[in-house]
Design an enzyme around this catalytic site. Structure first.
Site, short mmCIF file in Angstrom:
data_model
loop_
_atom_site.label_atom_id
_atom_site.label_comp_id
_atom_site.label_asym_id
_atom_site.label_seq_id
_atom_site.Cartn_x
_atom_site.Cartn_y
_atom_site.Cartn_z
N GLN A 1 -33.74 -17.72 6.96
CA GLN A 1 -33.00 -17.86 5.70
C GLN A 1 -33.16 -16.60 4.86
OE1 GLN A 1 -31.13 -20.46 5.26
NE2 GLN A 1 -30.79 -20.88 3.08
N ARG B 1 -33.96 -27.18 -1.50
CA ARG B 1 -33.74 -27.88 -0.23
C ARG B 1 -34.98 -27.78 0.67
NH1 ARG B 1 -30.44 -31.78 2.04
NH2 ARG B 1 -29.86 -31.24 4.19
N GLU C 1 -4.88 -3.60 -5.12
CA GLU C 1 -5.29 -2.24 -5.50
C GLU C 1 -5.71 -1.41 -4.29
OE1 GLU C 1 -4.78 -0.86 -8.45
OE2 GLU C 1 -3.81 -2.79 -8.83
N SER D 1 0.82 -1.21 0.00
CA SER D 1 0.00 0.00 0.00
C SER D 1 0.86 1.27 0.00
CB SER D 1 -0.92 0.01 1.23
OG SER D 1 -1.84 -1.07 1.17
#
Length: 466
Positions: free
Chosen positions: A330, A310, A424, A144
């Protein structure tokens, strides 16, 4: 339960125009048609199969990547694909390769920092793949902190050359993709020294390997740094290490669009504003944000389909159990990630506009938006990559034990994506840069958060079907 297509049943319940949403996601009808056509081209070509990737040993994996890259370039030439089509082809091949750095870093840097004469010379070779380039900035001791790089480029006025040298162990270039085995050239970032004065870090085009036998040139020590995290994933890439022992290059191989060294060894600024280099940074970071949306959408797609198929618990009188997607626990974990994928897609499009706007302003010597552009690209790169990396892992958990299987696609997706949190610009360092910028930039953070929540608004977690 056998023979029942639960996904088809779920798709019939969509309360929006699916075809229209495809256009919205792609950005335009033209973009969708190109993407759809190229995706089918890749899917129907056995040369691009990826089902065995996670099981191949490193050597075979890398050879497989070389074959795919060569086949891809052959298809581009044979089919006379446009730059847009070629970009989508590489996207759908979906495998980290040396070509990523060649097209994504080496060429853009020469475009952004090379003079017109340098662009004519080097880009013509690069576009034809007569040379293969990489981006050699990061060192073993510095990532960095670019200003801390130790590699030196000392001008020798007697020979009109720069002497590229790695003075310490920590000055070895470390991590550049494409460097380990493939690249013939690199844009090397080194400390420019003329007449004993250090002028800071500048870019230089350096040939690494012989174009006839591919052996490293004298003074060049180069190799692959070895296995990385996960099966498949970034092990398809030849990340490398590179050191220089007083390697000489012609003076005109310094990228001189912004600053120059004369034949007499005098350092001077050109008439071109140094701020133009920010254009390349904005381009790269907007690409990273776009990649975040793609990666998160893949994970969410896998987890959503799994959740629809599922079934667990809730059987009444021997009937079918409850679909996992119908459980609010969920939904509360999955749907915000779905919303984020859309949010990142749209903010990625906004960053494309920002890149165009910044480039046009820089060419007109208008630097007023640079602080805003830097803060937005730094902040959004950090935010989107962190959320995406965590989101892929959450999607793995949402698929239960099956998500841990390589065949689910999620372990490799996680392994191939998490480096985005580091390359980056380390995400924490980037956030610190955002904090140090003007406070009005926070508006864009609130805008992104509001966008995510607004996308969630139409959903009813009690009866939503995805």
């Amino acid at each position: 339960m056998e023979g029942v297509d639960y996904l088809a049943d779920e798709r019939k319940k969509a309360e929006f125009d699916v075809e229209s949403m495809k256009i919205v996601w792609a950005g335009s009808r033209h973009a969708f048609e190109v993407s759809d056509r190229i995706s089918k081209l890749v899917a129907n070509d056995p040369a691009f199969r990826k089902d065995e990737r996670a099981m191949l040993p490193r050597k075979e994996l890398f050879k497989n990547t070389l074959r795919k890259a060569a086949t891809a370039y052959k298809r581009i030439v044979e089919l006379r694909l446009t730059e847009e089509e070629a970009s989508r082809l590489r996207f759908y091949i979906d495998e980290p390769a040396y070509t990523d750095l060649h097209w994504g870093m080496f060429i853009p840097v020469i475009k952004g920092q090379g003079t017109d004469e340098q662009q004519r010379k080097w880009l013509s070779l690069a576009y034809k793949m007569q040379i293969i380039g990489c981006y050699a900035q990061t060192e073993l001791g510095h990532g960095s902190n670019v200003q801390g790089l130790e590699t030196t480029a000392t001008f020798d006025p007697q020979t009109d050359e720069f002497v590229i040298h790695s003075p310490t162990l920590t000055s070895k270039k470390w991590w550049p993709g494409g460097l380990g085995k493939v690249s013939t050239h690199a844009v090397v970032f080194a400390r420019l020294i003329t007449d004993g004065e250090d002028h800071g870090v500048h870019g230089f085009i350096v040939q690494l390997r012989d174009l006839e036998d591919h052996r490293p040139l004298p003074g060049i020590t180069v190799g692959d740094i070895g296995m990385k995290f996960g099966n498949g994933a970034y092990n398809t890439m030849d990340n490398g290490v590179l050191s220089f022992d007083h390697v000489r290059i012609p003076r005109n191989q310094m990228l001189m669009r912004v600053s120059q060294v004369t034949r007499e060894g005098k350092y001077k600024k050109s008439d071109v504003p140094w701020q133009l280099v920010y254009g390349t940074m904005v381009y790269v970071r907007q690409s990273i944000v776009a990649d975040a949306s793609s990666a998160l959408s893949k994970a969410v797609c896998i987890a959503t389909r799994y959740s629809a198929v599922r079934r667990q618990f809730g059987s009444q009188n021997g009937g079918p159990e409850t679909q996992v997607i119908d459980y609010k626990t969920q939904q509360s974990r999955l749907f915000p990630l779905l919303a984020s994928a859309y949010a990142f897609r749209f903010v990625g499009e906004w960053l494309k506009w920002l890149y165009t706007d910044v480039t046009q302003r820089l060419q007109a010597n208008d630097f007023s938006t640079l602080p805003e552009a830097h803060a937005c690209t730094a902040g959004l790169k950090s935010l989107t990559t962190s959320i995406t990396a965590d989101g892929i892992e959450e999607c793995r958990k949402l698929c239960g034990g099956h998500g841990y299987l390589c065949s689910s696609g999620l372990p490799e997706l996680f392994a191939v994506y998490v480096p985005a949190c580091t390359y980056e610009g380390d995400n924490v360092v980037l956030l610190l840069q955002v904090v140090s910028s003007d406070l009005h930039i926070c508006f864009y953070w609130w805008f992104l958060l509001l966008l995510q929540f607004s996308l969630l608004a139409p959903f009813s977690l009690s009866n939503c079907k995805c």
